[in-house]
Design a protein around this motif. Structure first.
Motif, PDB file in Angstrom:
ATOM      1  N   GLU A  60      30.657  55.181  59.858  1.00 49.97           N
ATOM      2  CA  GLU A  60      31.315  55.896  58.354  1.00 49.97           C
ATOM      3  C   GLU A  60      32.571  56.838  59.189  1.00 49.97           C
ATOM      4  OE1 GLU A  60      29.812  59.554  55.687  1.00 49.97           O
ATOM      5  OE2 GLU A  60      28.437  58.398  56.540  1.00 49.97           O
ATOM      6  N   GLU A  61      33.691  56.612  58.552  1.00 48.95           N
ATOM      7  CA  GLU A  61      35.085  57.125  59.075  1.00 48.95           C
ATOM      8  C   GLU A  61      35.258  58.431  58.181  1.00 48.95           C
ATOM      9  OE1 GLU A  61      35.171  53.975  57.718  1.00 48.95           O
ATOM     10  OE2 GLU A  61      34.886  53.188  59.812  1.00 48.95           O
ATOM     11  N   ARG A  62      35.636  59.534  58.750  1.00 46.02           N
ATOM     12  CA  ARG A  62      36.065  60.695  58.326  1.00 46.02           C
ATOM     13  C   ARG A  62      37.354  61.007  59.045  1.00 46.02           C
ATOM     14  NH1 ARG A  62      31.488  63.017  55.792  1.00 46.02           N
ATOM     15  NH2 ARG A  62      29.616  61.726  56.229  1.00 46.02           N
ATOM     16  N   LEU A  63      38.033  62.158  58.155  1.00 46.80           N
ATOM     17  CA  LEU A  63      39.460  62.596  58.915  1.00 46.80           C
ATOM     18  C   LEU A  63      39.033  63.291  60.381  1.00 46.80           C
ATOM     19  CD1 LEU A  63      41.196  63.917  55.591  1.00 46.80           C
ATOM     20  CD2 LEU A  63      41.459  61.892  56.693  1.00 46.80           C
ATOM     21  N   TRP A  64      37.996  63.989  60.517  1.00 44.13           N
ATOM     22  CA  TRP A  64      37.732  64.689  61.616  1.00 44.13           C
ATOM     23  C   TRP A  64      36.985  63.952  62.759  1.00 44.13           C
ATOM     24  CZ3 TRP A  64      35.876  65.920  56.868  1.00 44.13           C
ATOM     25  CH2 TRP A  64      34.668  65.691  56.476  1.00 44.13           C
ATOM     26  N   THR A  65      36.769  62.686  62.515  1.00 48.23           N
ATOM     27  CA  THR A  65      36.260  61.760  63.417  1.00 48.23           C
ATOM     28  C   THR A  65      37.010  61.737  64.808  1.00 48.23           C
ATOM     29  OG1 THR A  65      35.016  60.689  61.777  1.00 48.23           O
ATOM     30  CG2 THR A  65      35.054  59.681  63.636  1.00 48.23           C
ATOM     31  N   PRO A  66      36.438  61.852  65.886  1.00 46.87           N
ATOM     32  CA  PRO A  66      37.376  61.390  66.962  1.00 46.87           C
ATOM     33  C   PRO A  66      37.683  60.108  67.118  1.00 46.87           C
ATOM     34  CG  PRO A  66      35.273  62.708  67.720  1.00 46.87           C
ATOM     35  CD  PRO A  66      35.333  62.162  66.339  1.00 46.87           C
ATOM     36  N   VAL A  67      38.891  59.722  67.638  1.00 41.61           N
ATOM     37  CA  VAL A  67      39.728  58.290  67.653  1.00 41.61           C
ATOM     38  C   VAL A  67      38.513  57.323  68.245  1.00 41.61           C
ATOM     39  CG1 VAL A  67      41.494  56.893  68.634  1.00 41.61           C
ATOM     40  CG2 VAL A  67      41.865  59.214  67.686  1.00 41.61           C
ATOM     41  N   GLU A  68      37.767  57.647  69.284  1.00 39.85           N
ATOM     42  CA  GLU A  68      37.063  56.800  70.086  1.00 39.85           C
ATOM     43  C   GLU A  68      35.832  56.456  69.109  1.00 39.85           C
ATOM     44  OE1 GLU A  68      36.115  60.867  71.196  1.00 39.85           O
ATOM     45  OE2 GLU A  68      37.952  59.583  71.292  1.00 39.85           O
ATOM     46  N   LYS A  69      35.346  57.066  68.327  1.00 38.90           N
ATOM     47  CA  LYS A  69      34.287  56.850  67.395  1.00 38.90           C
ATOM     48  C   LYS A  69      34.699  55.977  66.003  1.00 38.90           C
ATOM     49  CE  LYS A  69      31.220  60.294  69.169  1.00 38.90           C
ATOM     50  NZ  LYS A  69      30.178  61.100  68.821  1.00 38.90           N
ATOM     51  N   LEU A  70      35.760  55.944  65.722  1.00 36.24           N
ATOM     52  CA  LEU A  70      36.320  55.125  64.563  1.00 36.24           C
ATOM     53  C   LEU A  70      35.943  53.420  64.637  1.00 36.24           C
ATOM     54  CD1 LEU A  70      39.833  56.683  64.148  1.00 36.24           C
ATOM     55  CD2 LEU A  70      37.693  57.040  62.785  1.00 36.24           C
ATOM     56  N   ALA A  71      35.818  53.052  63.588  1.00 35.21           N
ATOM     57  CA  ALA A  71      35.418  51.610  63.415  1.00 35.21           C
ATOM     58  C   ALA A  71      36.622  50.831  64.135  1.00 35.21           C
ATOM     59  CB  ALA A  71      35.074  51.021  62.067  1.00 35.21           C
ATOM     60  N   LYS A  72      36.137  49.887  64.763  1.00 29.45           N
ATOM     61  CA  LYS A  72      37.110  48.816  65.556  1.00 29.45           C
ATOM     62  C   LYS A  72      37.568  47.506  64.851  1.00 29.45           C
ATOM     63  CE  LYS A  72      37.418  51.440  69.206  1.00 29.45           C
ATOM     64  NZ  LYS A  72      37.447  52.878  68.466  1.00 29.45           N
ATOM     65  N   ASP A  73      36.328  47.248  63.897  1.00 29.54           N
ATOM     66  CA  ASP A  73      36.399  46.133  62.855  1.00 29.54           C
ATOM     67  C   ASP A  73      37.191  46.367  61.597  1.00 29.54           C
ATOM     68  OD1 ASP A  73      36.101  43.751  61.775  1.00 29.54           O
ATOM     69  OD2 ASP A  73      33.825  43.818  61.961  1.00 29.54           O
ATOM     70  N   THR A  74      38.194  46.006  61.507  1.00 24.56           N
ATOM     71  CA  THR A  74      39.199  46.392  60.370  1.00 24.56           C
ATOM     72  C   THR A  74      38.635  45.727  59.169  1.00 24.56           C
ATOM     73  OG1 THR A  74      40.979  44.797  60.791  1.00 24.56           O
ATOM     74  CG2 THR A  74      41.178  46.974  61.416  1.00 24.56           C
ATOM     75  N   THR A  75      38.156  44.439  59.190  1.00 24.57           N
ATOM     76  CA  THR A  75      37.502  43.769  58.105  1.00 24.57           C
ATOM     77  C   THR A  75      36.284  44.276  57.479  1.00 24.57           C
ATOM     78  OG1 THR A  75      36.222  42.071  59.574  1.00 24.57           O
ATOM     79  CG2 THR A  75      38.353  41.352  58.904  1.00 24.57           C
ATOM     80  N   ALA A  76      35.590  45.002  58.456  1.00 27.05           N
ATOM     81  CA  ALA A  76      34.228  45.938  57.958  1.00 27.05           C
ATOM     82  C   ALA A  76      34.710  46.991  57.130  1.00 27.05           C
ATOM     83  CB  ALA A  76      33.426  46.156  58.874  1.00 27.05           C
ATOM     84  N   VAL A  77      35.653  47.702  57.656  1.00 25.54           N
ATOM     85  CA  VAL A  77      36.344  48.986  57.098  1.00 25.54           C
ATOM     86  C   VAL A  77      36.643  48.460  55.727  1.00 25.54           C
ATOM     87  CG1 VAL A  77      38.075  50.903  57.018  1.00 25.54           C
ATOM     88  CG2 VAL A  77      36.828  50.204  59.237  1.00 25.54           C
ATOM     89  N   THR A  78      37.597  47.635  55.558  1.00 24.27           N
ATOM     90  CA  THR A  78      38.299  47.165  54.227  1.00 24.27           C
ATOM     91  C   THR A  78      37.169  46.673  53.443  1.00 24.27           C
ATOM     92  OG1 THR A  78      40.272  46.074  55.602  1.00 24.27           O
ATOM     93  CG2 THR A  78      39.906  45.372  53.422  1.00 24.27           C
ATOM     94  N   ALA A  79      36.256  46.078  53.685  1.00 23.89           N
ATOM     95  CA  ALA A  79      35.125  45.786  52.833  1.00 23.89           C
ATOM     96  C   ALA A  79      34.426  46.913  52.104  1.00 23.89           C
ATOM     97  CB  ALA A  79      34.133  44.596  53.402  1.00 23.89           C
ATOM     98  N   ARG A  80      34.204  47.931  53.073  1.00 27.16           N
ATOM     99  CA  ARG A  80      33.531  49.234  52.581  1.00 27.16           C
ATOM    100  C   ARG A  80      34.473  49.489  51.616  1.00 27.16           C
ATOM    101  NH1 ARG A  80      32.067  49.960  57.905  1.00 27.16           N
ATOM    102  NH2 ARG A  80      33.413  51.681  58.033  1.00 27.16           N
ATOM    103  N   LEU A  81      35.705  49.854  52.054  1.00 27.82           N
ATOM    104  CA  LEU A  81      36.762  50.657  51.030  1.00 27.82           C
ATOM    105  C   LEU A  81      36.834  49.796  49.825  1.00 27.82           C
ATOM    106  CD1 LEU A  81      39.715  51.715  53.552  1.00 27.82           C
ATOM    107  CD2 LEU A  81      38.159  53.076  52.257  1.00 27.82           C
TER     108      LEU A  81
END
Length: 56
Positions: A1-22
């Motif tokens: 789960e991405e948030r504006l305050w999430t540290p960079v190292e914990k952001l999703a690395k797989d952009t296709t998964a993020v795009t599907a959720r968005l």
């Protein structure tokens, strides 16, 4: 789960998964009457063909 305050190292690395959720979240917003723009392109336009809002 991405948030504006999430540290960079914990952001999703797989952009296709993020795009599907968005895309799914955008569809939910549209169903609730929020004019959310497509993920790609220049903004909200009429769909080119009938179908799911996820594919717009």
């Amino acid at each position: 789960e991405e948030r504006l305050w999430t540290p960079v190292e914990k952001l999703a690395k797989d952009t296709t998964a993020v795009t599907a959720r968005l895309a799914h979240f955008r569809c939910l917003l549209n169903e609730r009457g929020v004019a959310a723009a497509p993920l790609a392109g220049y903004g909200r336009t009429a769909p080119s063909e009938p179908g799911s809002c996820v594919r717009q």
